[in-house]
Write a protein that holds these residues in place. Structure first.
Motif, mmCIF file in Angstrom:
data_model
loop_
_atom_site.group_PDB
_atom_site.id
_atom_site.type_symbol
_atom_site.label_atom_id
_atom_site.label_comp_id
_atom_site.label_asym_id
_atom_site.label_seq_id
_atom_site.Cartn_x
_atom_site.Cartn_y
_atom_site.Cartn_z
ATOM 1 N N THR A 22 0.805 -1.219 0.000
ATOM 2 C CA THR A 22 0.000 0.000 0.000
ATOM 3 C C THR A 22 0.842 1.276 0.000
ATOM 4 O OG1 THR A 22 -0.089 0.014 2.410
ATOM 5 C CG2 THR A 22 -1.882 -1.119 1.253
ATOM 6 N N PHE A 38 -9.508 -0.010 6.757
ATOM 7 C CA PHE A 38 -8.611 -0.994 6.149
ATOM 8 C C PHE A 38 -9.152 -2.372 6.492
ATOM 9 C CE2 PHE A 38 -4.589 -3.306 5.545
ATOM 10 C CZ PHE A 38 -4.187 -2.749 4.340
ATOM 11 N N PRO A 39 -8.884 -3.374 5.658
ATOM 12 C CA PRO A 39 -9.384 -4.723 5.958
ATOM 13 C C PRO A 39 -8.991 -5.196 7.361
ATOM 14 C CG PRO A 39 -8.489 -4.665 3.742
ATOM 15 C CD PRO A 39 -8.154 -3.347 4.373
ATOM 16 N N GLU A 55 -8.105 -9.338 0.122
ATOM 17 C CA GLU A 55 -8.805 -8.198 0.720
ATOM 18 C C GLU A 55 -7.966 -6.927 0.611
ATOM 19 O OE1 GLU A 55 -9.828 -9.342 4.700
ATOM 20 O OE2 GLU A 55 -11.335 -10.788 4.026
ATOM 21 N N TRP A 59 -8.834 -3.594 -1.577
ATOM 22 C CA TRP A 59 -8.777 -2.260 -0.974
ATOM 23 C C TRP A 59 -7.958 -1.324 -1.871
ATOM 24 C CZ3 TRP A 59 -4.961 0.971 0.874
ATOM 25 C CH2 TRP A 59 -5.369 2.015 1.705
ATOM 26 N N ASP A 62 -9.949 -0.434 -4.934
ATOM 27 C CA ASP A 62 -10.966 0.567 -4.600
ATOM 28 C C ASP A 62 -10.366 1.969 -4.540
ATOM 29 O OD1 ASP A 62 -12.873 -1.428 -4.447
ATOM 30 O OD2 ASP A 62 -12.899 -1.485 -2.245
ATOM 31 N N LYS A 63 -9.173 2.085 -3.986
ATOM 32 C CA LYS A 63 -8.501 3.383 -3.913
ATOM 33 C C LYS A 63 -8.169 3.890 -5.317
ATOM 34 C CE LYS A 63 -8.332 4.140 0.441
ATOM 35 N NZ LYS A 63 -9.130 5.229 0.995
#
Length: 69
Positions: A22, A38-39, A55, A59, A62-63
């Motif tokens: 990330t 966050f997951p 997951e 995430w 999605d960002k």
């Protein structure tokens, strides 16, 4: 165990690996976790957590998708 399409959904990554994927620091990632952004981590022991790889990848996707919205 090498991840394959059949078992990749269950692959776990460490907190450090989640930070690397990330590009966030541990402090920021833990802040996101505390805020529910966050997951959820999988508790592995008293002081050890991991994250489900798919997951975290979702995430990130999605960002990426949110930037064009």
């Amino acid at each position: 165990m090498t991840p394959t399409p059949a078992n990749d959904n269950y692959a776990l990554i460490s907190l450090n690996d989640a930070c690397a994927l990330t590009s966030m620091s541990r402090t920021m990632l833990n802040r996101y976790r505390a805020e529910g952004r966050f997951p959820v981590a999988v508790e592995l022991g008293d002081r050890r957590v991991a994250f489900v790889r798919v997951e975290v990848a979702a995430w990130i996707q999605d960002k990426i998708a949110a930037r064009s919205a």
